[in-house]
Design an enzyme around this catalytic site. Structure first.
Site, PDB file in Angstrom:
ATOM      1  N   HIS A  97       6.776   2.570  -1.747  1.00  0.00           N
ATOM      2  CA  HIS A  97       6.174   1.793  -2.889  1.00  0.00           C
ATOM      3  C   HIS A  97       6.823   0.902  -3.048  1.00  0.00           C
ATOM      4  O   HIS A  97       7.837   0.222  -3.738  1.00  0.00           O
ATOM      5  CB  HIS A  97       5.451   2.354  -3.842  1.00  0.00           C
ATOM      6  CG  HIS A  97       4.125   1.116  -3.896  1.00  0.00           C
ATOM      7  ND1 HIS A  97       3.810  -0.169  -4.521  1.00  0.00           N
ATOM      8  CD2 HIS A  97       2.924   1.589  -4.031  1.00  0.00           C
ATOM      9  CE1 HIS A  97       3.082   0.011  -4.353  1.00  0.00           C
ATOM     10  NE2 HIS A  97       2.037   1.151  -3.967  1.00  0.00           N
ATOM     11  N   HIS A 120      -2.162  -1.154   6.517  1.00  0.00           N
ATOM     12  CA  HIS A 120      -2.885  -2.835   6.776  1.00  0.00           C
ATOM     13  C   HIS A 120      -3.337  -2.963   7.524  1.00  0.00           C
ATOM     14  O   HIS A 120      -3.820  -4.120   7.443  1.00  0.00           O
ATOM     15  CB  HIS A 120      -0.943  -3.241   6.219  1.00  0.00           C
ATOM     16  CG  HIS A 120      -0.797  -3.253   4.642  1.00  0.00           C
ATOM     17  ND1 HIS A 120      -1.576  -2.382   4.061  1.00  0.00           N
ATOM     18  CD2 HIS A 120      -0.201  -4.389   4.176  1.00  0.00           C
ATOM     19  CE1 HIS A 120      -0.900  -2.587   2.336  1.00  0.00           C
ATOM     20  NE2 HIS A 120      -0.017  -4.367   2.985  1.00  0.00           N
ATOM     21  N   HIS A 122      -3.835   6.642   3.693  1.00  0.00           N
ATOM     22  CA  HIS A 122      -3.504   6.854   2.504  1.00  0.00           C
ATOM     23  C   HIS A 122      -5.049   7.009   2.938  1.00  0.00           C
ATOM     24  O   HIS A 122      -6.258   5.700   2.817  1.00  0.00           O
ATOM     25  CB  HIS A 122      -3.791   5.761   1.842  1.00  0.00           C
ATOM     26  CG  HIS A 122      -4.317   5.615   0.653  1.00  0.00           C
ATOM     27  ND1 HIS A 122      -3.754   5.935  -0.754  1.00  0.00           N
ATOM     28  CD2 HIS A 122      -5.124   7.252  -0.186  1.00  0.00           C
ATOM     29  CE1 HIS A 122      -4.330   5.676  -1.874  1.00  0.00           C
ATOM     30  NE2 HIS A 122      -5.819   6.750  -1.083  1.00  0.00           N
ATOM     31  N   ARG A 165      -8.934   6.752   1.685  1.00  0.00           N
ATOM     32  CA  ARG A 165      -9.348   6.565  -0.503  1.00  0.00           C
ATOM     33  C   ARG A 165     -11.018   6.761   0.353  1.00  0.00           C
ATOM     34  O   ARG A 165     -11.456   6.555   0.767  1.00  0.00           O
ATOM     35  CB  ARG A 165      -8.573   5.023   0.040  1.00  0.00           C
ATOM     36  CG  ARG A 165      -7.997   4.617  -0.562  1.00  0.00           C
ATOM     37  CD  ARG A 165      -7.352   3.346  -0.302  1.00  0.00           C
ATOM     38  NE  ARG A 165      -7.641   3.569  -2.166  1.00  0.00           N
ATOM     39  CZ  ARG A 165      -7.002   2.480  -2.877  1.00  0.00           C
ATOM     40  NH1 ARG A 165      -6.033   2.536  -2.457  1.00  0.00           N
ATOM     41  NH2 ARG A 165      -7.195   2.679  -4.786  1.00  0.00           N
ATOM     42  N   ARG A 173     -11.189   2.215   2.135  1.00  0.00           N
ATOM     43  CA  ARG A 173     -11.550   0.719   1.899  1.00  0.00           C
ATOM     44  C   ARG A 173     -10.908   0.015   4.030  1.00  0.00           C
ATOM     45  O   ARG A 173     -10.629  -0.961   4.052  1.00  0.00           O
ATOM     46  CB  ARG A 173     -10.463  -0.063   0.992  1.00  0.00           C
ATOM     47  CG  ARG A 173      -9.267   0.125   0.787  1.00  0.00           C
ATOM     48  CD  ARG A 173      -8.595  -0.683  -0.310  1.00  0.00           C
ATOM     49  NE  ARG A 173      -9.346  -0.361  -1.488  1.00  0.00           N
ATOM     50  CZ  ARG A 173      -8.821  -0.304  -2.639  1.00  0.00           C
ATOM     51  NH1 ARG A 173      -7.351  -1.425  -3.393  1.00  0.00           N
ATOM     52  NH2 ARG A 173      -9.321   0.015  -3.838  1.00  0.00           N
ATOM     53  N   GLU A 209       7.550  12.327  -4.262  1.00  0.00           N
ATOM     54  CA  GLU A 209       8.237  10.739  -3.813  1.00  0.00           C
ATOM     55  C   GLU A 209       7.809  10.085  -5.158  1.00  0.00           C
ATOM     56  O   GLU A 209       7.484  10.034  -6.010  1.00  0.00           O
ATOM     57  CB  GLU A 209       6.581  10.950  -3.077  1.00  0.00           C
ATOM     58  CG  GLU A 209       7.177   9.248  -2.414  1.00  0.00           C
ATOM     59  CD  GLU A 209       6.431   8.520  -0.986  1.00  0.00           C
ATOM     60  OE1 GLU A 209       5.772   9.330  -0.575  1.00  0.00           O
ATOM     61  OE2 GLU A 209       6.216   7.150  -1.238  1.00  0.00           O
ATOM     62  N   GLU A 227      -2.109  10.901   1.964  1.00  0.00           N
ATOM     63  CA  GLU A 227      -1.865  10.297   1.103  1.00  0.00           C
ATOM     64  C   GLU A 227      -3.443  10.690   0.698  1.00  0.00           C
ATOM     65  O   GLU A 227      -3.928   9.694   1.211  1.00  0.00           O
ATOM     66  CB  GLU A 227      -1.532   8.309   0.512  1.00  0.00           C
ATOM     67  CG  GLU A 227       0.148   8.192   0.761  1.00  0.00           C
ATOM     68  CD  GLU A 227       0.737   6.904   1.327  1.00  0.00           C
ATOM     69  OE1 GLU A 227      -0.171   6.295   0.406  1.00  0.00           O
ATOM     70  OE2 GLU A 227       1.766   7.128   0.842  1.00  0.00           O
ATOM     71  N   ASN A 268       3.645   3.506   6.787  1.00  0.00           N
ATOM     72  CA  ASN A 268       2.152   3.787   6.794  1.00  0.00           C
ATOM     73  C   ASN A 268       1.270   2.105   6.837  1.00  0.00           C
ATOM     74  O   ASN A 268       2.323   1.738   7.133  1.00  0.00           O
ATOM     75  CB  ASN A 268       2.586   3.157   4.810  1.00  0.00           C
ATOM     76  CG  ASN A 268       1.556   3.288   4.516  1.00  0.00           C
ATOM     77  OD1 ASN A 268      -0.427   2.786   4.766  1.00  0.00           O
ATOM     78  ND2 ASN A 268       0.654   4.248   2.940  1.00  0.00           N
ATOM     79  N   THR A 286      -2.089   1.794  -5.106  1.00  0.00           N
ATOM     80  CA  THR A 286      -2.096   2.378  -5.551  1.00  0.00           C
ATOM     81  C   THR A 286      -0.857   1.837  -6.622  1.00  0.00           C
ATOM     82  O   THR A 286       0.125   1.265  -6.746  1.00  0.00           O
ATOM     83  CB  THR A 286      -1.057   3.742  -5.386  1.00  0.00           C
ATOM     84  OG1 THR A 286      -0.740   4.194  -3.464  1.00  0.00           O
ATOM     85  CG2 THR A 286      -0.905   4.818  -5.908  1.00  0.00           C
TER      86      THR A 286
HETATM   87  N1  PXP Z   1       4.080   5.661  -0.691  1.00  0.00           N
HETATM   88  C1  PXP Z   1       2.363   5.492  -1.143  1.00  0.00           C
HETATM   89  C2  PXP Z   1       1.989   6.951  -2.368  1.00  0.00           C
HETATM   90  C3  PXP Z   1       1.775   4.513  -1.501  1.00  0.00           C
HETATM   91  O1  PXP Z   1       0.856   4.872  -1.933  1.00  0.00           O
HETATM   92  C4  PXP Z   1       2.287   3.421  -1.064  1.00  0.00           C
HETATM   93  C5  PXP Z   1       1.218   2.320  -0.611  1.00  0.00           C
HETATM   94  O2  PXP Z   1      -0.052   2.693  -0.169  1.00  0.00           O
HETATM   95  C6  PXP Z   1       3.125   3.427   0.165  1.00  0.00           C
HETATM   96  C7  PXP Z   1       4.555   4.757  -0.072  1.00  0.00           C
HETATM   97  C8  PXP Z   1       3.775   2.299   1.148  1.00  0.00           C
HETATM   98  O3  PXP Z   1       3.938   0.903   0.106  1.00  0.00           O
HETATM   99  P1  PXP Z   1       4.212  -0.615   0.752  1.00  0.00           P
HETATM  100  O4  PXP Z   1       3.415  -0.809   1.166  1.00  0.00           O
HETATM  101  O5  PXP Z   1       4.274  -1.135  -0.433  1.00  0.00           O
HETATM  102  O6  PXP Z   1       5.429  -0.397   1.172  1.00  0.00           O
END
Ligand code: PXP
Length: 245
Positions: A199, A10, A43, A45, A49, A151, A70, A7, A101
């Site tokens: 997550h 960030h 994602h 959004r 953001r 997921e 996402e 992901n 999330t």
């Molecule tokens: N899966 C989903 C559905 C998420 O919303 C996120 C965060 O954007 C992640 C995985 C990744 O989570 P983390 O950044 O805590 O690894």
């Protein structure tokens, strides 16, 4: 063997902190792929953001592995997903005030809308996954709504690993949250769904989850990007890939 979805949100968060052009999440996607990422996750959004429309377009044009978007059930975002047609869409809840999330999508409460969005996405050739808590009723609801994958939300386990209020982690809580993840995995496999997890997963808490047989992919963002600040993204992705295997 489970795959790794990286992901990259960030990276865009750092860019948006200055509302400038760097670091570019599209570059991050290329680096992650060079290090062996099996999937790039982002994602888009409603409040934009971090990832913005330009990123989504360029990711679609440049990512050569699986691309996972996402997304909430918001009509504007659904229209964008239908036009973009990523490989997979993961339906997530979205709340403007949350930092990230929080919790899985309540598929039972939004069954009609989830069914409608899933049908439209699948019609556009997009595979649909739902981000849900490891609760068998939610998993069956996702199946009934037409999702091909789920997921499992691993955030409760991740929080248990951190401990609360400066206290040490409680081994019994860690064990029970892991058992819940396993129940969710089994319920998903029994329902003939593809099962992913994500997550809060980190280099230090991934092992017991990665050892469960049956997960197809782990979606990880924060921990990989945090490590990449010190080691570079290629090394951070390669190390996580080794752990999920
Ligand atoms: N899966 C989903 C559905 C998420 O919303 C996120 C965060 O954007 C992640 C995985 C990744 O989570 P983390 O950044 O805590 O690894």
């Amino acid at each position: 063997m489970a795959g790794l979805g990286v992901n990259i949100d960030h990276v865009a968060t750092v860019r948006q902190a200055r509302q400038t052009v760097e670091p570019d999440p599209v570059w991050a996607a290329a680096e992650a792929q060079l290090a062996g990422a099996d999937c790039i996750t982002f994602h888009l959004r409603k409040d934009r953001r971090h990832i913005c429309d330009r990123d989504a377009d360029l990711l679609k044009k440049t990512v050569t592995c699986k691309l996972n978007m996402e997304m909430s059930l918001d009509p504007e975002i659904v229209d964008i997903a239908l036009a973009l047609a990523p490989t997979q869409a993961t339906l997530v809840p979205e709340n403007r005030r949350e930092i990230t999330t929080e919790g899985g999508l309540d598929v039972l409460a939004h069954a009609d809308r989830v069914g409608e969005v899933t049908e439209a996405l699948r019609g556009a050739g997009v595979s649909v996954s739902a981000f849900i808590d490891p609760v068998p009723e939610q998993i069956l609801a996702a199946r009934r709504a037409g999702c091909e994958a789920i997921e499992i939300h691993t955030g409760t386990y991740a929080n248990a690993c951190l401990g609360t209020d400066g206290g040490n982690p409680d081994p019994a809580l860690i064990a029970s949250t892991l058992a819940e993840i396993h129940i969710g995995l089994q319920a998903g496999l029994d329902a003939e769904l593809i099962v992913h997890a994500g997550h809060g997963l980190t280099y230090t808490n991934i092992e017991p989850v990665a050892q469960m047989e049956g997960f197809c992919e782990f979606n990880i963002g924060h921990s990989i990007i945090a490590r990449a600040v010190f080691t570079g993204l290629r090394r951070a992705v390669a190390e996580m890939k080794r752990l999920v295997r």
